[in-house]
Design a protein around this motif. Structure first.
Motif, short mmCIF file in Angstrom:
data_model
loop_
_atom_site.label_atom_id
_atom_site.label_comp_id
_atom_site.label_asym_id
_atom_site.label_seq_id
_atom_site.Cartn_x
_atom_site.Cartn_y
_atom_site.Cartn_z
N UNK A 214 0.81 -1.11 0.14
CA UNK A 214 0.02 0.03 -0.03
C UNK A 214 0.75 1.14 -0.05
N UNK A 215 2.01 1.23 0.82
CA UNK A 215 2.95 2.25 0.89
C UNK A 215 3.36 3.12 -0.61
N UNK A 216 3.43 2.12 -1.32
CA UNK A 216 4.00 2.55 -2.81
C UNK A 216 2.76 2.83 -3.73
N UNK B 265 -4.75 2.00 -5.59
CA UNK B 265 -5.58 1.35 -4.65
C UNK B 265 -6.68 1.14 -4.92
N UNK C 51 8.99 17.21 -8.97
CA UNK C 51 10.25 17.15 -8.42
C UNK C 51 10.98 17.47 -9.68
N UNK D 174 13.84 20.37 -8.84
CA UNK D 174 15.28 20.02 -8.87
C UNK D 174 16.01 20.09 -10.26
N UNK E 206 17.16 17.33 -12.58
CA UNK E 206 18.40 16.37 -12.12
C UNK E 206 17.92 15.29 -11.14
N UNK E 207 16.70 15.20 -10.59
CA UNK E 207 16.22 14.30 -9.88
C UNK E 207 14.99 13.63 -10.16
N UNK E 208 14.57 12.51 -10.02
CA UNK E 208 13.49 11.80 -10.06
C UNK E 208 12.91 11.32 -8.61
N UNK E 209 11.62 11.27 -8.42
CA UNK E 209 11.06 10.38 -7.32
C UNK E 209 11.10 8.97 -7.78
N UNK E 210 11.87 8.08 -7.57
CA UNK E 210 11.77 6.84 -8.34
C UNK E 210 10.35 6.07 -8.28
N UNK E 211 9.90 6.03 -6.97
CA UNK E 211 8.38 5.44 -6.64
C UNK E 211 7.39 6.03 -7.77
N UNK E 212 7.30 7.48 -7.71
CA UNK E 212 6.22 7.99 -8.58
C UNK E 212 6.48 7.95 -9.93
N UNK F 210 8.14 5.35 -11.40
CA UNK F 210 7.80 4.01 -11.93
C UNK F 210 6.01 3.70 -11.92
N UNK G 192 6.97 6.52 2.69
CA UNK G 192 5.93 6.53 2.90
C UNK G 192 5.71 5.48 3.86
N UNK H 164 15.28 5.54 -3.41
CA UNK H 164 14.45 6.66 -2.97
C UNK H 164 15.70 7.10 -1.72
#
Lengths: 351, 87
Positions: free
Chosen positions: A48-50, A56, A95, A99, A102-108, A110, B17, B46
């Motif tokens: 769930x956290x991802x 969901x 993001x 930034x 230069x940066x990605x939030x990997x989970x978002x 993917x 999270x 992350x």
């Protein structure tokens, strides 16, 4: 082919044991948000956290549908979405800007792709079977459904999980609002057809269906056919498309017990439905559904769910707040259009 | 060091999270991956982003990863050492 089971999360109480015989949930303003269940009952908390909200909603509706169908491993998983996972897309794009790319939030990043929900369902089931996602604006659900129907028709599958999911987030709502898609002011969702103003109300939802090529005693309905047409030339063209579809199905309009149309409260959009309402649909009860779920590109999946449930119950549920239709409902035609570009017809019958 | 460890715990909970886990539930020397907090390879990405965003540290050598991200304390030690080098 047959609709064996359904799972639905919408701005109404439709998840689990749908409270269809209660009065509909009313909203004020131009945005309807889904009533969501406690996901921990359906999804491992570690997963769930991802998951963003739309993932969901998609996974939970799919799990509910699989549970009802008692199918542990569908032969195919086919999803349709127009907007995809907006929350994650917004997160990683913001993001990137913040930034300087230069940066990605990997989970978002993917999880932002349009096939994430179908993939998550496949991963959770450890299902390596056919898995496909369709992104065709107002035809996204219809394309997924067509793919499922073809798999069943060609006997490449006996059980296909078909679903449609779209969400609205603050940013997308603001942008679409600025484009003039939504009503202004405090309009009640239950009054949109009477408002006589420009714009509709924003909606979202997750609808899943287990389609099977063999009948069973617990089916909701039989899916007789589906037809789509793009940018019709006018009312005459629409009437021709409807008549031709019904003719191919071997039925006359008089054989229909109910028509569900996708009126959304926008004067201009609703006029499209008025002409066939007075001609080819004349004399048949017509109901609308977008006061329940709002307008979004895959809203037709909510109508499909509603039609299946009406046929299963054999009557109009109180959720639709109507009276005077006493005849048992055995055959329903759904006619929906999105922005007068994507028009679709579904024909469902009692088994 | 204690302040940095405390900040890192809060940042890890937020960035990943982690639900039903409070920053104070994470031990200073508790392994973050596999048998400890149970983080995985996506979480490792992350954490690399977290270092870059919050502490302007780019982890250029991937082989350093397992050592740096073993526990919250090893992360704090790496940050402290890096900041000392650049001051």
């Amino acid at each position: 082919m047959y609709i064996r089971a359904t799972g639905n999360i919408s701005p109404q109480k439709t998840f689990g044991h749908p409270l269809m015989n209660e009065a509909p949930v009313a909203y004020t303003g131009n945005r309807l948000s889904c009533i969501e269940p406690d996901y921990k009952e359906f999804i491992d908390p570690k997963l769930i956290r991802r998951m963003s909200r739309i993932i969901r909603m998609g996974v939970a509706a799919a799990m509910e549908c699989l549970k009802e169908a008692d199918v542990k491993m569908p032969d195919a998983i086919v999803t349709g979405t127009s907007y995809g996972c907006l929350e994650d897309t917004y997160a990683f794009l913001s993001k990137m800007v913040e930034f300087n790319e230069e940066l990605l939030t990997p989970t978002a990043f993917i999880q932002s792709t349009h096939n994430t929900i179908g993939a998550q369902i496949g991963l959770m089931l450890q299902c390596n079977n056919y898995n496909n996602a369709f992104v065709h604006r107002g035809f996204s659900f219809e394309s997924a459904l067509l793919d499922g129907m073809l798999l069943l028709k060609e006997k490449e599958a006996s059980h296909v999980l078909v679903g449609a999911i779209d969400e609205i987030i603050p940013t997308s709502h603001t942008i679409l609002n600025r484009l003039g898609l939504y009503k202004q002011g405090d309009v009640s969702s239950l009054d949109i057809y009477r408002a006589g103003t420009k714009g509709t109300i924003a909606g979202e939802g997750s609808s899943f269906f287990m389609l099977a090529n063999e009948a069973s005693s617990s089916d909701y309905a039989r899916l007789d056919g589906m037809h789509t047409f793009y940018k019709p030339a006018g009312a005459v063209d629409i009437e021709k498309q409807v008549s031709s579809f019904l003719e191919k199905q071997g039925i006359a309009t008089g054989d229909l017990d109910l028509i569900i149309t996708g009126k959304n409260g926008d004067q201009k959009s609703d006029r499209i439905y008025d002409q066939p309402g007075q001609s080819v649909f004349a004399g048949i009860p017509i109901l609308n559904y977008k006061h329940l779920c709002g307008e979004y590109p895959t809203a037709s999946a909510f109508a499909f769910w509603l039609a299946a449930n009406i046929i299963k119950q054999g009557k109009i549920p109180a959720m639709l707040q109507t009276s005077g239709i006493l005849k048992p409902i055995k055959r329903v035609l759904v006619y929906n259009h999105y922005l007068n570009m994507h028009h679709s017809l579904f024909l469902l019958s009692a088994c | 060091m204690d302040k940095l460890i405390s900040d890192l715990k809060s940042q890890i909970v937020t960035q990943l999270n982690l639900q039903d886990i409070k920053p104070e539930d994470i031990g200073d020397d508790q392994p973050l991956f596999v048998e400890g907090l149970g983080l995985d390879s996506i979480d490792a990405l992350e954490l690399i982003v977290l270092l870059q965003q919050q502490y302007k540290i780019k982890l250029s050598n991937a082989d350093e990863g397992p050592k740096v991200f073993r526990t919250v304390r090893t992360m704090a030690e790496y940050i402290t050492a890096h900041q000392a080098q650049n001051s």
